[in-house]
Design a protein around this motif. Structure first.
Motif, PDB file in Angstrom:
ATOM      1  N   ASN A 141       0.813  -1.220   0.000  1.00 11.72           N
ATOM      2  CA  ASN A 141       0.000   0.000   0.000  1.00 11.72           C
ATOM      3  C   ASN A 141       0.848   1.273   0.000  1.00 11.72           C
ATOM      4  O   ASN A 141       0.312   2.379  -0.131  1.00 11.72           O
ATOM      5  N   ASP A 142       2.175   1.098   0.152  1.00 14.37           N
ATOM      6  CA  ASP A 142       3.064   2.268   0.135  1.00 14.37           C
ATOM      7  C   ASP A 142       3.165   2.807  -1.296  1.00 14.37           C
ATOM      8  O   ASP A 142       3.340   2.047  -2.246  1.00 14.37           O
ATOM      9  N   GLN A 143       3.033   4.103  -1.460  1.00 13.73           N
ATOM     10  CA  GLN A 143       3.004   4.716  -2.786  1.00 13.73           C
ATOM     11  C   GLN A 143       4.400   4.958  -3.372  1.00 13.73           C
ATOM     12  O   GLN A 143       4.537   5.299  -4.548  1.00 13.73           O
ATOM     13  N   ARG A 144       5.444   4.804  -2.589  1.00  7.45           N
ATOM     14  CA  ARG A 144       6.795   5.116  -3.060  1.00  7.45           C
ATOM     15  C   ARG A 144       7.342   4.020  -3.987  1.00  7.45           C
ATOM     16  O   ARG A 144       7.284   2.837  -3.660  1.00  7.45           O
ATOM     17  N   ALA A 145       7.865   4.440  -5.149  1.00  3.46           N
ATOM     18  CA  ALA A 145       8.391   3.492  -6.133  1.00  3.46           C
ATOM     19  C   ALA A 145       9.562   2.698  -5.562  1.00  3.46           C
ATOM     20  O   ALA A 145       9.709   1.495  -5.836  1.00  3.46           O
ATOM     21  N   GLY A 146      10.399   3.351  -4.752  1.00  2.00           N
ATOM     22  CA  GLY A 146      11.545   2.671  -4.155  1.00  2.00           C
ATOM     23  C   GLY A 146      11.130   1.537  -3.240  1.00  2.00           C
ATOM     24  O   GLY A 146      11.814   0.506  -3.163  1.00  2.00           O
ATOM     25  N   VAL A 147      10.023   1.724  -2.539  1.00  2.00           N
ATOM     26  CA  VAL A 147       9.511   0.678  -1.652  1.00  2.00           C
ATOM     27  C   VAL A 147       9.030  -0.517  -2.468  1.00  2.00           C
ATOM     28  O   VAL A 147       9.289  -1.678  -2.130  1.00  2.00           O
ATOM     29  N   HIS A 148       8.340  -0.224  -3.574  1.00  2.00           N
ATOM     30  CA  HIS A 148       7.833  -1.306  -4.437  1.00  2.00           C
ATOM     31  C   HIS A 148       8.991  -2.104  -5.043  1.00  2.00           C
ATOM     32  O   HIS A 148       8.906  -3.327  -5.172  1.00  2.00           O
ATOM     33  N   LYS A 149      10.079  -1.424  -5.400  1.00  2.00           N
ATOM     34  CA  LYS A 149      11.249  -2.115  -5.939  1.00  2.00           C
ATOM     35  C   LYS A 149      11.897  -3.002  -4.881  1.00  2.00           C
ATOM     36  O   LYS A 149      12.282  -4.144  -5.151  1.00  2.00           O
ATOM     37  N   ALA A 150      12.000  -2.474  -3.670  1.00  2.00           N
ATOM     38  CA  ALA A 150      12.594  -3.247  -2.571  1.00  2.00           C
ATOM     39  C   ALA A 150      11.740  -4.473  -2.255  1.00  2.00           C
ATOM     40  O   ALA A 150      12.261  -5.567  -2.008  1.00  2.00           O
ATOM     41  N   LEU A 151      10.415  -4.280  -2.262  1.00  2.00           N
ATOM     42  CA  LEU A 151       9.495  -5.384  -1.987  1.00  2.00           C
ATOM     43  C   LEU A 151       9.587  -6.451  -3.077  1.00  2.00           C
ATOM     44  O   LEU A 151       9.597  -7.653  -2.774  1.00  2.00           O
ATOM     45  N   ALA A 152       9.647  -6.012  -4.334  1.00  2.00           N
ATOM     46  CA  ALA A 152       9.746  -6.958  -5.450  1.00  2.00           C
ATOM     47  C   ALA A 152      11.035  -7.765  -5.361  1.00  2.00           C
ATOM     48  O   ALA A 152      11.063  -8.968  -5.622  1.00  2.00           O
ATOM     49  N   ARG A 153      12.129  -7.101  -4.961  1.00  2.00           N
ATOM     50  CA  ARG A 153      13.416  -7.763  -4.800  1.00  2.00           C
ATOM     51  C   ARG A 153      13.336  -8.829  -3.715  1.00  2.00           C
ATOM     52  O   ARG A 153      13.824  -9.955  -3.886  1.00  2.00           O
ATOM     53  N   TRP A 154      12.737  -8.448  -2.574  1.00  2.00           N
ATOM     54  CA  TRP A 154      12.614  -9.386  -1.468  1.00  2.00           C
ATOM     55  C   TRP A 154      11.759 -10.579  -1.898  1.00  2.00           C
ATOM     56  O   TRP A 154      12.098 -11.727  -1.576  1.00  2.00           O
ATOM     57  N   GLN A 155      10.682 -10.329  -2.634  1.00  2.00           N
ATOM     58  CA  GLN A 155       9.776 -11.389  -3.064  1.00  2.00           C
ATOM     59  C   GLN A 155      10.488 -12.361  -4.008  1.00  2.00           C
ATOM     60  O   GLN A 155      10.323 -13.586  -3.880  1.00  2.00           O
ATOM     61  N   ARG A 156      11.291 -11.833  -4.924  1.00  2.00           N
ATOM     62  CA  ARG A 156      12.039 -12.702  -5.842  1.00  2.00           C
ATOM     63  C   ARG A 156      13.023 -13.597  -5.077  1.00  2.00           C
ATOM     64  O   ARG A 156      13.133 -14.798  -5.346  1.00  2.00           O
ATOM     65  N   ASN A 157      13.732 -12.988  -4.128  1.00  3.51           N
ATOM     66  CA  ASN A 157      14.693 -13.759  -3.331  1.00  3.51           C
ATOM     67  C   ASN A 157      13.999 -14.828  -2.501  1.00  3.51           C
ATOM     68  O   ASN A 157      14.494 -15.957  -2.369  1.00  3.51           O
ATOM     69  N   TYR A 158      12.851 -14.466  -1.933  1.00  2.16           N
ATOM     70  CA  TYR A 158      12.087 -15.415  -1.118  1.00  2.16           C
ATOM     71  C   TYR A 158      11.626 -16.600  -1.967  1.00  2.16           C
ATOM     72  O   TYR A 158      11.770 -17.765  -1.564  1.00  2.16           O
TER      73      TYR A 158
END
Length: 261
Positions: A26-43
């Motif tokens: 729900n965070d609107q910041r693009a940097g947060v979405h990139k960090a989340l996507a990175r974590w999800q890929r690693n997971y």
């Protein structure tokens, strides 16, 4: 509100999904979405590795003749090169070896990762042994027989001895039951471990040989018949570590002999 950098640092310490991670969507910041996507890929990658790890363990245990049986994996490195030894390894792993999640066929792993895994294998293995079959023995026996003998010696040096042996595409004569499995290094955890030990040991040997015979650049080609390596053989002739019964070395030696005659 946490900064993007703080979120990235926090995600590094999270190994399982959590409510606060879900809320990042729900965070609107693009940097947060990139960090989340990175974590999800690693997971997801770790989950796949864990599943593959369990499948390799199950494969090994499917050959166990009884519940507490010790199953060894055997593999080699260096059957194809024109120079250097064939190195074989035999490994018995504990049933539970979480330290080795991500272990795979040595050819599918980077050199740095292989070295890291080799250390872990030596630490967690119930037993392991490595046998080195030199070039002159390969010439005497032929590559198939020399590899088979080396594998059998590696198994014979294990302590304790295994109750079953899985070999990568090689029929062995040992004191226990064996199975020859094609591409076993991609199916069996124990064979993959043997593949890593054999490969890292052989690479170290070729680096040492390179110091004595730098003209062949063994550090780069590991003894394989690259264009550069073949050119060096024609220029300098073969050394004591070259396999004299392998082509084109056999023909190069024959040509040199005929010229002298």
């Amino acid at each position: 509100m946490l900064t993007i950098k703080e979120i990235e640092e926090k995600l590094k310490n999270e190994h399982e999904p959590a409510e606060w991670i879900e809320e990042l969507k729900n965070d609107q910041r693009a940097g947060v979405h990139k960090a989340l996507a990175r974590w999800q890929r690693n997971y997801e990658m770790k989950e796949i590795q864990l599943q593959e790890h369990q499948e390799k363990i199950a494969f090994d245990r499917s050959y166990a003749p009884f519940t507490e049986a010790l199953v060894a994996g055997v593999d080699e490195a260096g059957r194809g090169p024109l120079a250097g030894p064939v190195v074989t390894a035999a490994v018995i792993l504990p049933v539970d070896s979480p330290e080795l999640v991500g272990l795979d066929d040595s050819k599918a792993i980077s050199k740095e990762k292989r070295e890291q895994l080799a250390k872990k294998i030596r630490q967690v293995a119930l037993a392991y042994s490595i046998h080195i079959q030199p070039a002159d023995k390969i010439d005497k026996l032929n590559i198939y027989a020399a590899t088979r003998e080396s594998m059998e010696k590696a198994v014979g040096e294990l302590a304790p001895q295994p109750d079953f042996v899985i070999a990568d595409a090689m029929s062995l004569n040992t004191n226990c039951q064996t199975a020859s499995v094609v591409k076993a290094d991609a199916k069996s955890l124990a064979v993959a471990a043997a593949s890593i030990l054999a490969k890292t040991t052989r690479d170290a040997i070729m680096d040492t040989i390179h110091n004595d015979f730098p003209m062949y650049n063994f550090t780069k080609n590991a003894g394989y018949g690259t264009t550069e390596h073949l050119s060096a053989i024609r220029e300098h002739g073969p050394c004591e570590h070259h396999r004299k019964t392998f082509e084109p070395i056999k023909s190069i030696i024959a040509d040199e002999t005929s010229i002298l005659i």
